[in-house]
Design a protein around this motif. Structure first.
Motif, short mmCIF file in Angstrom:
data_model
loop_
_atom_site.label_atom_id
_atom_site.label_comp_id
_atom_site.label_asym_id
_atom_site.label_seq_id
_atom_site.Cartn_x
_atom_site.Cartn_y
_atom_site.Cartn_z
N LEU A 34 0.85 -1.60 -0.55
CA LEU A 34 -0.39 0.03 -0.42
C LEU A 34 0.54 1.48 0.12
CD1 LEU A 34 -2.64 1.17 0.48
CD2 LEU A 34 -2.60 1.59 2.71
N PHE A 35 1.93 1.05 0.71
CA PHE A 35 3.18 2.38 0.84
C PHE A 35 3.62 2.36 -0.01
CE2 PHE A 35 3.10 2.39 6.21
CZ PHE A 35 1.74 2.34 6.06
N SER A 36 4.06 1.37 -0.70
CA SER A 36 5.17 0.83 -1.96
C SER A 36 3.98 2.09 -3.58
CB SER A 36 5.69 0.45 -2.58
OG SER A 36 5.72 -0.62 -1.41
N THR A 37 2.43 1.48 -3.48
CA THR A 37 1.55 3.03 -4.33
C THR A 37 1.52 3.59 -4.35
OG1 THR A 37 0.79 0.10 -4.34
CG2 THR A 37 -0.87 1.93 -5.22
N ILE A 38 1.37 4.15 -3.00
CA ILE A 38 0.84 5.73 -2.66
C ILE A 38 2.28 6.33 -3.03
CG2 ILE A 38 0.55 7.60 -1.16
CD1 ILE A 38 -1.11 5.30 0.86
N LEU A 39 3.50 5.66 -2.88
CA LEU A 39 4.40 6.51 -3.29
C LEU A 39 4.74 6.70 -4.34
CD1 LEU A 39 6.74 4.87 -0.26
CD2 LEU A 39 6.85 7.62 -0.88
N VAL A 40 4.49 5.82 -5.33
CA VAL A 40 5.43 6.17 -6.84
C VAL A 40 4.07 6.35 -8.15
CG1 VAL A 40 5.52 3.73 -8.54
CG2 VAL A 40 6.45 3.89 -6.09
N PHE A 41 2.98 5.67 -7.33
CA PHE A 41 1.57 6.78 -8.10
C PHE A 41 1.33 8.43 -8.05
CE2 PHE A 41 2.27 2.63 -9.22
CZ PHE A 41 2.03 1.95 -10.62
N GLY A 42 1.22 8.63 -6.53
CA GLY A 42 1.24 9.86 -5.94
C GLY A 42 2.22 10.60 -5.66
N LEU A 43 2.83 10.67 -4.60
CA LEU A 43 3.44 12.01 -3.80
C LEU A 43 4.76 11.75 -4.27
CD1 LEU A 43 3.21 10.25 0.29
CD2 LEU A 43 1.78 12.09 -0.94
N ILE A 44 5.70 10.98 -5.01
CA ILE A 44 7.12 11.10 -5.63
C ILE A 44 6.57 12.23 -6.51
CG2 ILE A 44 8.71 10.40 -6.78
CD1 ILE A 44 8.09 8.44 -4.32
N PRO A 45 5.35 11.28 -7.72
CA PRO A 45 5.01 12.59 -8.93
C PRO A 45 5.23 13.91 -8.60
CG PRO A 45 4.32 10.50 -9.64
CD PRO A 45 4.87 10.35 -7.70
N LEU A 46 3.67 14.39 -7.30
CA LEU A 46 3.69 15.88 -7.14
C LEU A 46 4.61 16.26 -6.38
CD1 LEU A 46 1.58 18.16 -5.94
CD2 LEU A 46 1.71 16.51 -3.40
N LEU A 47 6.14 16.08 -5.33
CA LEU A 47 7.01 16.14 -5.24
C LEU A 47 7.93 17.00 -6.05
CD1 LEU A 47 8.75 17.14 -2.55
CD2 LEU A 47 9.83 15.43 -2.66
N VAL A 48 8.69 15.46 -7.37
CA VAL A 48 9.03 16.34 -8.39
C VAL A 48 8.48 17.28 -9.33
CG1 VAL A 48 9.44 15.00 -11.12
CG2 VAL A 48 9.52 13.71 -8.99
N ILE A 49 6.96 17.04 -9.69
CA ILE A 49 6.67 18.30 -10.02
C ILE A 49 6.52 19.40 -9.47
CG2 ILE A 49 4.64 19.86 -10.40
CD1 ILE A 49 3.46 16.66 -11.18
N ASP A 50 6.77 19.69 -7.82
CA ASP A 50 7.04 20.87 -7.54
C ASP A 50 8.23 21.23 -7.98
OD1 ASP A 50 5.98 23.28 -5.62
OD2 ASP A 50 7.94 22.11 -4.53
N LYS A 51 9.50 19.90 -7.50
CA LYS A 51 11.10 21.69 -7.33
C LYS A 51 11.95 21.33 -8.70
CE LYS A 51 10.86 20.10 -3.54
NZ LYS A 51 10.13 21.99 -1.91
N MET A 52 10.76 20.70 -9.54
CA MET A 52 11.00 21.35 -11.12
C MET A 52 10.50 22.41 -11.53
SD MET A 52 10.94 17.09 -13.38
CE MET A 52 12.18 18.91 -14.90
N LEU A 53 9.63 22.77 -11.31
CA LEU A 53 9.05 24.17 -11.75
C LEU A 53 9.69 25.24 -11.07
CD1 LEU A 53 5.21 23.83 -11.58
CD2 LEU A 53 6.64 23.57 -13.21
N ALA A 54 10.15 24.52 -9.31
CA ALA A 54 11.03 26.00 -8.46
C ALA A 54 12.69 25.87 -9.02
CB ALA A 54 10.71 25.29 -7.58
N ALA A 55 12.81 24.64 -9.60
CA ALA A 55 14.46 24.37 -10.56
C ALA A 55 15.01 25.12 -11.40
CB ALA A 55 14.68 23.36 -10.94
N GLU A 56 16.34 25.77 -11.07
CA GLU A 56 16.62 26.85 -11.89
C GLU A 56 17.22 25.70 -13.60
OE1 GLU A 56 19.65 29.12 -10.77
OE2 GLU A 56 18.99 29.26 -8.19
N THR A 57 16.67 26.94 -14.28
CA THR A 57 16.91 26.13 -15.93
C THR A 57 18.53 25.85 -16.22
OG1 THR A 57 15.20 27.93 -16.80
CG2 THR A 57 16.49 26.62 -18.68
N ARG A 58 19.57 25.89 -16.03
CA ARG A 58 20.44 25.72 -15.67
C ARG A 58 20.97 24.24 -14.67
NH1 ARG A 58 23.59 26.77 -11.04
NH2 ARG A 58 22.42 27.47 -9.48
#
Length: 310
Positions: A34-58
């Motif tokens: 259950l935890f693996s499913t929540i992480l792989v299909f929910g929480l990790i994608p959300l974190l990646v989107i947020d931090k990628m939008l905040a990252a510098e282009t370089r």
């Protein structure tokens, strides 16, 4: 608080999560999947989107390709070691373990402890490169042990992080930013990513017995992986400094620390979702997490004066 104190206060509770999950895992055998499913299909994608939008282009231009290349090259020492080990260890799990660094669950709290939120954006860029390799080829290797080549490839294509990264790149190019109201949600998600990731390790350790640990074999695997990671990442950073030169000192410190990070908990998540080599994956990730804690604290303690300020 000192850098060492920040890192210890951020990481030690997570190791407590491993121990608690290990102690109570036999009572909740369903929780790991259950935890693996929540992480792989929910929480990790959300974190990646947020931090990628905040990252510098370089950062996005240099760090993800660098980490992808390092992850791919780590398969070479893994392949050579697998040939020497023979039937003692699954070569596909070995290759995935060498190539996938624990940048999300371990790296985020370390970078945040050293540099605050600006450090998290850098480490997520490193995670992107590692994940682009680990969530495709690494997942395929673990799945192929049980499913066969064709079915494993199909399952690898279902992992959402790759599609999330592509969408985030398009969104960043279009100037999209995360709404301010999403900040508390993302903060909670970041904490849950680390906590649940460590919990999955402990839950799978609850299924192991003494004969599963094989300390001499595990020590050999971890030593070769650690040395290989240090050499390859040091070479990559030296090449970037000599021929590209656009990363900041803070970026280089964070990316350099990745060489000390443990095997990604994703290896355990994938093994759990696929129900293959769960015990070996959990033991290897757990032992590498202990080694990495010691190494990171040691290196930061020795070179704290050379680490750029927040």
């Amino acid at each position: 608080m000192s850098a060492l104190g920040n890192i210890a206060s951020a990481l030690l509770p997570l190791y407590g999560v491993i121990l608690l999950a290990w102690a109570f895992g036999s009572r909740v055998p369903w929780a790991a999947k259950l935890f693996s499913t929540i992480l792989v299909f929910g929480l990790i994608p959300l974190l990646v989107i947020d931090k990628m939008l905040a990252a510098e282009t370089r950062q996005l231009m240099v760090i993800p390709p660098m980490m992808f290349l390092v992850a791919a090259l780590m398969s070479i020492p893994a392949h050579r070691l697998a040939k020497r080990l023979g039937d003692d260890f699954d070569p596909k799990l070995l290759s995935a373990s060498f190539s996938f660094f624990n940048v999300a669950f371990f790296g985020v709290p370390v970078s945040q402890a050293l540099f605050g939120d600006v450090g998290v954006s850098t480490v997520i860029c490193a995670y992107i490169g590692s994940a682009l390799y680990g969530d495709t080829i690494g997942y395929f290797l673990i799945a192929r042990t049980k499913e066969g080549t064709r079915k494993a490839a199909t399952k690898a294509l279902r992992v959402p992080v790759v599609y999330v990264i592509i969408c985030a790149i398009i969104a960043k190019w279009a100037g999209v930013t995360m709404p301010e109201g999403a900040a508390p949600i993302v903060s909670i998600a970041g904490t849950l990513v680390s906590v649940l990731g460590m919990a999955v390790i402990g839950l799978n350790l609850a299924e192991t017995s003494g004969e599963d640990w094989r300390p001499a074999l595990m020590a050999r695997i971890l030593a070769i992986r650690q040395a290989s990671g240090l050499v390859l990442l040091a070479t990559a950073l030296a090449a970037e400094a000599a021929f590209v030169g656009i990363l900041s000192p803070r970026d280089r410190v964070i990316v350099g620390l990745v060489a000390l990070f443990p095997i990604a908990s994703n290896v355990t998540l994938f093994a759990t979702l696929l129900d293959t080599n769960r015990k070996a994956a959990a033991i290897l990730v757990a032992l590498s997490s202990l080694v990495s804690l010691v190494l990171v604290l040691l290196v930061v303690g020795m070179f704290h004066s050379a680490i750029p300020a927040r």
